[in-house]
Design an enzyme around this catalytic site. Structure first.
Site: not given
Ligand code: GLU
Length: 422
Positions: A103, A143, A215
């Site tokens: 992340k 994200d 949201g």
């Molecule tokens: N941000 C999204 C999540 O929290 C997608 C992450 C991704 O596609 O790699 O799952």
């Protein structure tokens, strides 16, 4: 405010206990394999240089390249990014895709930046982390407050530095830049698959089932629309400024139009843009705050915004019969236990919102193979994975007599640990 990484580790410890996890593997899983903290200088439009702080946490890659989004938010912190990367590891393992957990995040309010500033920030962030990412190493994605356009800038910057194309370095790209059909709605679509399975298990009829969605961003907005198409009655919606409750049901498209025209969601009851004072605060259709929304008497509550929304302070006031977590980490561990004791099933984030990363994985696969799949193909594959994951988690929870969250963590930890050397 509870620390998300402490919460994540509490979840790990619980799952480790249930599966009797090897002590050494448990130790390894208590921290990310690598964390990068970078300072990102950006030339602002007024000529001044402003320094932003960014992170990339690579939690574990036992199952495949690190995978996970990049968040732009003023509350981003290292502990939050670490927790989110751990949850990504769990999430990818729950849906059984060949991806690890990662992340990223930048401490920034993207709404205060011009398009040019946003582009320079995104490119500079990649310049700082490019050596540790790549389609075979770590594959970022969107994200909170990051978009396909941002992914396109990032891919472009990465490929310039690398000196060759690597479209699979990042997912959630625009279609013309190697994105996948269906990626934009994938998280919501996955959530709908989960709601349908839950409805089957619990005998819920869509037309008699009310839903509140906290949201209406990329996830919650689509989720509300798709659930309504399935026949569910959406009775509450909110965004960061507040929300609306209508006991007779809300048309999410109409709510979106009001927002697009500059109105707050509470104006929905009046049917047009209005001032804060004009919004009704009582009656069958009324303005509600984000906190009020969580406490409404609905069948399914769908938190789709940020973490730490359902806490020990408000959990006793929750009246929903089921919770489907489309945000990451919306329920604190203390609140989770109380919900369990009250008999309110929670479909956990690592299962409910895994549709996004699943289609990200499809995008990566298409990029690696030079293929382009139709939206119908993408959704058929997604549904299969989500239905399977839901039932595996359900069965694991029943087998160990634990919550769905614990069931999901157990399943994931078993898979990750199975690939790790002791
Ligand atoms: N941000 C999204 C999540 O929290 C997608 C992450 C991704 O596609 O790699 O799952």
């Amino acid at each position: 405010m509870s620390n998300p990484f402490v919460n994540a580790m509490a979840q790990l410890d619980k799952a480790a206990k249930i599966v009797n996890l090897d002590k050494n593997i448990h130790e390894v899983l208590k921290q990310p394999e690598r964390v990068l903290t970078v300072s990102i200088p950006v030339k602002m439009d007024n000529g001044e240089t402003k320094i932003f702080t960014g992170y990339r946490s690579q939690y574990n890659n036992a199952l495949g390249p690190y995978k996970g989004g990049i968040r732009y938010h003023w509350n981003v912190s290292l502990d939050e990014v670490k927790a989110l990367s751990f949850w990504m590891m769990v999430k990818c393992a729950v849906v059984n895709i060949p991806m690890g957990g990662g992340k990223g995040g930048i401490i920034v309010n993207p709404k205060e930046l011009s398009v040019g500033e946003l582009e320079r920030l995104s490119r500079e962030y990649i310049r700082k982390i490019w050596r540790v990412i790549g389609s075979d190493k770590d594959v970022p994605a969107p994200d909170v407050y990051t978009t396909p356009q941002i992914m396109a800038w990032m891919r472009d910057e990465f490929e310039k530095l690398l000196g060759r194309p690597d479209p699979g370095v990042i997912t959630g790209k625009p279609l013309a830049q190697g994105g996948s059909e269906g990626r934009e709605t994938a998280t919501a679509m996955g959530g709908v698959c989960v709601v349908r399975e839950l409805a089957k298990k619990k005998g819920l009829k869509p037309s008699e089932t009310t839903v509140a969605v906290q949201g209406v961003g990329n996830v919650g907005g689509f989720m509300a629309k798709l659930l309504r198409q399935d026949g569910y009655k959406i009775v509450a919606l909110s965004d960061s400024k507040g929300g609306v409750y209508n006991q007779d049901g809300i048309d999410p498209d109409k709510a979106e139009t009001i927002k697009k025209n500059g109105g707050m969601l509470g104006c929905y009851c009046l049917g047009s843009v209005c001032s804060l004072e004009q919004m009704p605060t009582d009656g069958p259709c009324r303005h509600v705050s984000n906190e009020d929304l969580l406490e409404l008497p609905v069948d399914i509550l769908v938190p789709s915004a940020l973490e730490n929304q359902i806490t020990k302070e408000n959990v006793d006031k929750i009246k929903a019969k089921y919770i489907v977590e489309m945000a990451n980490g919306p329920t604190t561990p203390e609140a989770d236990e109380i919900l369990h004791a009250r008999g309110i099933p929670v479909v956990p984030d690592v299962l409910a919102n895994a549709g996004g990363v699943t289609v990200s994985c499809f995008e990566w696969e298409q990029n690696l193979k030079g293929e382009h799949w139709s939206e119908a193909d993408v959704f058929v594959k997604l549904e299969k994975i989500m239905v399977n994951a839901f039932n595996e988690v359900w069965d694991t929870a029943e087998k160990y007599n634990v919550t769905l969250r614990q069931g999901a963590f157990v399943k994931a930890i078993e898979r990750v640990a199975g690939k790790m050397t002791k």
